[in-house]
Write an enzyme that holds these catalytic residues in place. Sequence first.
Site, mmCIF file in Angstrom:
data_model
loop_
_atom_site.group_PDB
_atom_site.id
_atom_site.type_symbol
_atom_site.label_atom_id
_atom_site.label_comp_id
_atom_site.label_asym_id
_atom_site.label_seq_id
_atom_site.Cartn_x
_atom_site.Cartn_y
_atom_site.Cartn_z
ATOM 1 N N ARG A 185 0.813 -1.308 -0.041
ATOM 2 C CA ARG A 185 -0.064 0.067 0.001
ATOM 3 C C ARG A 185 0.893 1.314 -0.035
ATOM 4 O O ARG A 185 0.716 2.166 -0.877
ATOM 5 C CB ARG A 185 -1.062 -0.021 1.245
ATOM 6 C CG ARG A 185 -1.993 -0.977 1.353
ATOM 7 C CD ARG A 185 -3.117 -0.887 0.480
ATOM 8 N NE ARG A 185 -3.900 0.276 0.619
ATOM 9 C CZ ARG A 185 -4.745 0.094 1.557
ATOM 10 N NH1 ARG A 185 -5.406 -0.715 2.242
ATOM 11 N NH2 ARG A 185 -5.589 1.405 1.654
ATOM 12 N N HIS A 224 -7.405 -2.618 -7.587
ATOM 13 C CA HIS A 224 -7.265 -2.114 -6.073
ATOM 14 C C HIS A 224 -8.532 -2.024 -5.351
ATOM 15 O O HIS A 224 -9.128 -0.952 -5.505
ATOM 16 C CB HIS A 224 -6.605 -0.778 -6.562
ATOM 17 C CG HIS A 224 -5.950 -0.102 -5.134
ATOM 18 N ND1 HIS A 224 -4.767 -0.708 -4.989
ATOM 19 C CD2 HIS A 224 -6.260 0.717 -4.516
ATOM 20 C CE1 HIS A 224 -4.188 -0.033 -3.988
ATOM 21 N NE2 HIS A 224 -5.266 0.818 -3.678
ATOM 22 N N TYR A 264 -16.492 14.837 -12.963
ATOM 23 C CA TYR A 264 -16.395 15.922 -13.851
ATOM 24 C C TYR A 264 -15.230 15.999 -14.642
ATOM 25 O O TYR A 264 -15.018 16.682 -15.594
ATOM 26 C CB TYR A 264 -16.402 17.217 -13.064
ATOM 27 C CG TYR A 264 -17.850 17.282 -12.197
ATOM 28 C CD1 TYR A 264 -19.166 17.343 -13.044
ATOM 29 C CD2 TYR A 264 -17.853 17.188 -10.797
ATOM 30 C CE1 TYR A 264 -20.262 17.435 -12.139
ATOM 31 C CE2 TYR A 264 -19.062 17.617 -10.118
ATOM 32 C CZ TYR A 264 -20.370 17.381 -10.885
ATOM 33 O OH TYR A 264 -21.307 17.775 -10.142
#
Length: 745
Positions: A29, A75, A119
């Site tokens: 990680r 993931h 967006y």
Amino acid sequence: MQDNIIRTEYSEIMQKSYIDYAMSVIIARALPDVRDGLKPVQRRTLYDMYELGIRYDRPYRKCARIVGDTMGKYHPHGDSSIYEALVVMAQEFKKGLPLVDGHGNFGSIEGDGAAAMRYTEARLEKITQEVYLQDMDKDVVDFVPNFDETEREPAVLPVRIPNLLVNGADGIAVGMATSIPPHNLGEVLDGVIAYMKDNRITTEGLMKYIKGPDFPTGGIVVNKDELLQIYETGSGKIRIRGKVEIEKGKAGKILLVITEIPYTMIGANIGKFLNDVASLVETKKTTDIIDISNQSSKEGIRIVIELRKGADAENLMNMLYKKTRLEDTFGTNMLAVADGRPEILSLRQIIEYHVDFQFEVATRKYQTLLAKEQEKKEVQEGLMKACDVIDLIIEILRGSKNQKQVKDCLIQGITEGIRFKSKASERAAKKLAFTERQATAILEMRLYKLIGLEIEALLKEHEITLANIARYEDILNNYDSMANVIIKELTAVKKEYGRPRRTAVENAAEAVYEEKKIEETEVVFLMDRFGYTKTIDKATYERNRETADGESKYLFTCMNTDKVCIFTDKGRMHSVKVQEVPYGRFRDKGTPVDNLSNYDSTQERILYAGSLESVKASSLMFITKTGMIKQVAGEEFDVSKRTIAATKLSGEDELLFVGMSDPMEYVVLQSVNGYFLKFLKEEVPYKKKTAIGVRGMRLGEKDALEEAYLLENRSEYTIVYKEKEVTLNKLKLAKRDTKGTKIRV
């Protein structure tokens, strides 16, 4: 079915589980791999974009699609971490080499966050596609199963540059953190090439090419001489300053224009810097600053500080370096996953790991290419041989009943079941010995290949194939040949993607700011039980005396030119200039003492606070939990350092009590097991602050001091011990270093 119960220690299970969790966070990680310089979330996001075909020369795709696909396939740790990684890889002010081309609002250098993923759009940068993801189809890296074993993902990307250095890295794991500054691409590649030409080169030798960090925000590294030690050990502090230019304003005013900022200032710290400058004006640290404005835009940073006419610009500049984050430190800790485990690496080790990885990738690439050329050579030789006996092959095809008969004849010379025109043809057919691959190619060959020009083209193609095989074998069998190939590729990358250095590296003298003498006045210092501090004038204190006395843990009068001495249970003394403590109204909350000094409220506890002048005029009594005691003359604490060792402690001992001893006559020590010992203060010797002291009370086994008191003779002092009142003054007077009297309850 009988249950099989396994009995084990709960602590052992917790320990093993926590270690497993910690290693998972560290390896899978938080920390980058030294080979490609990427964390798993970055690697998976880039590979997913590559798989989706979101190339630099194709249209942008919604980030929500990229994030969702990455989370579903590779993931499964939440969309926010994936999107955050995607955004950072697209931000030019954070990465020396952006890997993602973002379209839309991807945040700003001033700390504005990116728009929601629905967006924004993104695609791979050209360098990412050509330098980070090239040759993925040539078996250059290992592929491993994903989390649910429904997909396969690369264990590492075949990155051709030392991304760990070029883009840097930061991440917090369990019990460890990495912080690697970005560097200039061209310089790093020059360093790699120098290492490949001479692998005995030292870190100092590499630094002839790699001058130091190259932050995307520019700035100036001012401790050049310390960089060698940092790069050799893999950790240290890099001091960086913003770039300030002096310009002339209207009406003879002077402008300090900040055009580059320290890398550590990006984000919310730009706003904090503006507030800090405003605070310098509000607290009267300077009266020369008239106005400050942030005129930054897409073109770059421009923070303008307007000074009054005749102001000392150089002195004000040094004040900004000393009092604000315009000069800051970048804590370097070059920690990465190497050979499957976290390791702090030197500059030379990072390059060494990278070069080894490049040779591994190149070896696998050219082995794949060689195998393909050898297959091609085998087919070409079969076709050329077939052209020489094409009439026989046509006879076999016409005389066979099925494809298997033809193949068996071409490969093994088996003629049973095939009709031949003559015995001579059958004897010739029995001598055929094509390979499986050649036989398949012959059967798939079209008739137009028998045209003379096509046969000539086949011969030329065969010559090219033989040349490629010779070249690939030379590369694989000759270190210098492979090194030259890698160096040629790195040189091409530098030529296309290299850019000038942004950060200057030099040795600069420490900023010296001459503070103007302030008007000396008396103030009241207040600190509450949470460590919030402030100063107020005496008149304000008198009006609010009752409230101030009730809310304050430490309260005393001092001069605004004085210092405050703070003693903690770890045996340290932290000093704070009274002038640095916020001065204002009584109802102001104040500032945590942690922010004004090196005191850390999470690691230590305040035992005593007083002004330096009052400390110097008295003596201090130090008492520890193990019963050690001494007096120290107050003058010993008049030092310039902000933090010193106020006393020496042995082993795991801690300070229990610090207080002024001059007006007192008796010492009372109380132990955990209920023993009280009262003796004269004169029995406690004066020692240096570096001494441990003498034994104040003889403690029993597993006993320790719990409380300590200093008493005056003329005033009574009563405490409650286990719901029983004890008047300390009435305790029997004894000698120091005795056991004392046990209080029965």
